[in-house]
Design an enzyme around this catalytic site. Structure first.
Site, PDB file in Angstrom:
ATOM      1  N   SER A 183       1.031  -9.508  -0.670  1.00  0.00           N
ATOM      2  CA  SER A 183       1.314  -8.757  -0.689  1.00  0.00           C
ATOM      3  C   SER A 183       1.628  -7.863   0.471  1.00  0.00           C
ATOM      4  CB  SER A 183      -0.528  -8.353  -0.729  1.00  0.00           C
ATOM      5  OG  SER A 183      -1.021  -9.054  -0.649  1.00  0.00           O
ATOM      6  N   LYS A 218       0.799  -1.436  -0.212  1.00  0.00           N
ATOM      7  CA  LYS A 218      -0.271  -0.298   0.096  1.00  0.00           C
ATOM      8  C   LYS A 218       1.003   1.648   0.137  1.00  0.00           C
ATOM      9  CE  LYS A 218      -4.804  -1.419   1.499  1.00  0.00           C
ATOM     10  NZ  LYS A 218      -4.109  -3.296   1.946  1.00  0.00           N
ATOM     11  N   GLU A 241     -10.083   7.428   4.230  1.00  0.00           N
ATOM     12  CA  GLU A 241     -10.827   7.010   4.804  1.00  0.00           C
ATOM     13  C   GLU A 241      -9.948   5.463   5.025  1.00  0.00           C
ATOM     14  OE1 GLU A 241     -12.065   6.440   2.018  1.00  0.00           O
ATOM     15  OE2 GLU A 241     -11.552   4.726   1.460  1.00  0.00           O
TER      16      GLU A 241
HETATM   17  C1  LIG Z   1      -4.591  -3.893   1.384  1.00  0.00           C
HETATM   18  C2  LIG Z   1      -4.168  -4.860   1.143  1.00  0.00           C
HETATM   19  C3  LIG Z   1      -5.008  -5.751   0.040  1.00  0.00           C
HETATM   20  C4  LIG Z   1      -6.070  -5.311  -0.571  1.00  0.00           C
HETATM   21  O1  LIG Z   1      -6.214  -4.004  -1.368  1.00  0.00           O
HETATM   22  P1  LIG Z   1      -6.191  -4.677  -3.190  1.00  0.00           P
HETATM   23  O2  LIG Z   1      -6.352  -3.101  -3.232  1.00  0.00           O
HETATM   24  O3  LIG Z   1      -7.078  -5.200  -3.359  1.00  0.00           O
HETATM   25  O4  LIG Z   1      -4.685  -4.411  -3.130  1.00  0.00           O
HETATM   26  C5  LIG Z   1      -4.208  -6.903  -0.316  1.00  0.00           C
HETATM   27  N1  LIG Z   1      -3.376  -7.274   0.466  1.00  0.00           N
HETATM   28  C6  LIG Z   1      -3.025  -6.824   1.833  1.00  0.00           C
HETATM   29  C7  LIG Z   1      -1.737  -7.339   2.368  1.00  0.00           C
HETATM   30  C8  LIG Z   1      -3.151  -5.765   2.257  1.00  0.00           C
HETATM   31  O5  LIG Z   1      -2.862  -5.104   3.263  1.00  0.00           O
END
Ligand SMILES: *Cc1c(COP(=O)(O)O)cnc(C)c1O
Length: 393
Positions: free
Chosen positions: A377, A89, A111
């Site tokens: 992610s 993010k 938000e």
């Molecule tokens: C917020 C988050 C997501 C989901 O958000 P996307 O916008 O779909 O990427 C996925 N993995 C992690 C670790 C997150 O913090």
């Protein structure tokens, strides 16, 4: 087939900017400027420098040897879990705060649902010395106490949204109201490839560093830039958009988007938008979203807080519609087992969101010579209590 946004802000049938009249000047100001900024050499050098020295990019493309042996295919993990703050993010919030600075804004609003985007926003506001206000549903504030504490430590003000179901969509309404009331000095940082045009395109561009790096890193390791598969989880869709971005027009690369099935698609407790959603408008964008018969947004559910979003970004609705990406829904139980499996085979504790992407390895057979890139992610530290409760550690 074209997977880029068109000049009207649409991906196929999806996208656009369905916003109140009062927001039009802010969004229009952004729309007129964002590409000039992003393509500007000074902007790029500042952005790239911060990604390198502050975020810790490039993140490794790691060949997961034991995982590959277990599933008899070649698996690479793109290690977004190693980014500063523990997830992808931050790539986006850094990009957007640089845009806000160039627009002359001094006050940032956002938000957040689970609090991850709130933390990433509070982080870059501290970095840039900007005022930061994060709207968060009152219920989410109770559920996500550690992230609320993080935001406060980073100097942000966390304002509770007390209307409606007191969750993410109510926080979004509050943030939009704030922006309407503070049109000149305030910039709204959106956390995924959602919201009115140009947000989905802008966020996808900031996250596209992920697939840019995958290409270069894979070329060094395998002598080719394109894997056979890229797999990523989808909440709003930003990590997936980033991991897919530079492969969208390369039809040899199969894209797999993984949604949260929660307790099961038909359980009434799910976030599998592509299966359960219909066309509607959420967050200023025409896209697929989960809604009741009379068009009220239904409350999503997933064990992973980052995936329980009732819609998907318009790019993903288009990828679903055109079948450019295959959408797979993974349950809580499947994700938790796959998360634990990664701990035991590779010594990596993944975010439960990312564990959904890993679970595709159980539901899908890949060929021995396939190169499968899974976007990891985020890291699982934030999910430790959920893991503890689930497995009784
Ligand atoms: C917020 C988050 C997501 C989901 O958000 P996307 O916008 O779909 O990427 C996925 N993995 C992690 C670790 C997150 O913090």
């Amino acid at each position: 087939m074209n997977y880029q946004v068109n000049e009207n802000g649409f991906y196929g049938d999806f996208g656009g900017a369905f916003i109140p009249e009062m927001l039009y000047p802010n969004v229009e100001e952004l729309r007129q400027n964002y590409l000039n900024y992003i393509n500007d050499a000074d902007f790029q050098s500042e952005f790239q420098q911060l990604l390198k020295d502050y975020v810790g990019r490039p993140t490794p493309l790691y060949f997961a040897k034991r995982l590959s042996e277990k599933y008899n295919t070649k698996i690479y993990l793109k290690r977004e879990d190693l980014c500063h703050t523990g997830a992808h993010k931050i790539n986006n919030t850094i990009g957007q705060i640089l845009v806000a600075k160039r627009l002359g804004k001094t006050r940032i609003i956002a938000e957040t649902g689970a609090g991850q985007h709130g933390v990433a926003t509070a982080t870059v506001c501290a970095l840039m010395g900007m005022e930061c206000i994060v709207y968060m549903g009152e219920i989410d504030i109770q559920r996500q106490a550690p992230n609320v504490a993080r935001m406060k430590m980073l100097g942000a003000e966390v304002r509770p949204a007390t209307s409606g179901s007191k969750t993410l969509k109510d926080a979004t309404n509050e943030a939009i109201r704030d922006w309407i009331n503070n049109p000149t000095n305030t910039y709204y940082i959106i956390g995924s490839v959602v919201g009115p045009h140009p947000y989905p395109d802008m966020v996808a561009r900031f996250q596209s560093i992920i697939s840019d790096e995958i290409k270069q890193q894979l070329f060094k390791k395998e002598g080719r830039k394109s894997p056979d598969y890229v797999i990523a989880c989808v909440g709003g869709g930003s990590n997936a958009a980033g991991a897919f971005y530079h492969f969208l027009n390369d039809e040899n690369v199969k894209l797999i988007a993984v949604e949260a099935a929660g307790k099961g698609i038909d359980s009434g407790e799910s976030a599998a938008t592509s299966v359960l959603g219909k066309i509607g408008i959420i967050h200023g964008s025409k896209t697929l979203l989960m809604q009741s018969e009379d068009g009220q947004i239904t409350e999503p559910y997933s064990i992973s807080a980052g995936l329980d979003y009732p819609g998907i970004g318009p790019l993903h609705a288009h990828l679903f519609d055109t079948q450019r990406a295959e959408f797979i829904a993974i349950t809580d139980n499947e994700a938790m087992q796959s998360g634990l499996n990664l701990c035991n085979t590779e010594g990596i504790i993944p975010a439960i969101e990312s564990a959904h992407a890993l679970a595709v390895l159980e539901t899908r057979k890949f060929k021995e010579n396939d190169i499968v890139v899974i976007n990891l992610s985020g890291r699982g530290d934030k999910d430790l209590n959920t893991y503890i409760d689930y497995f009784n550690f």
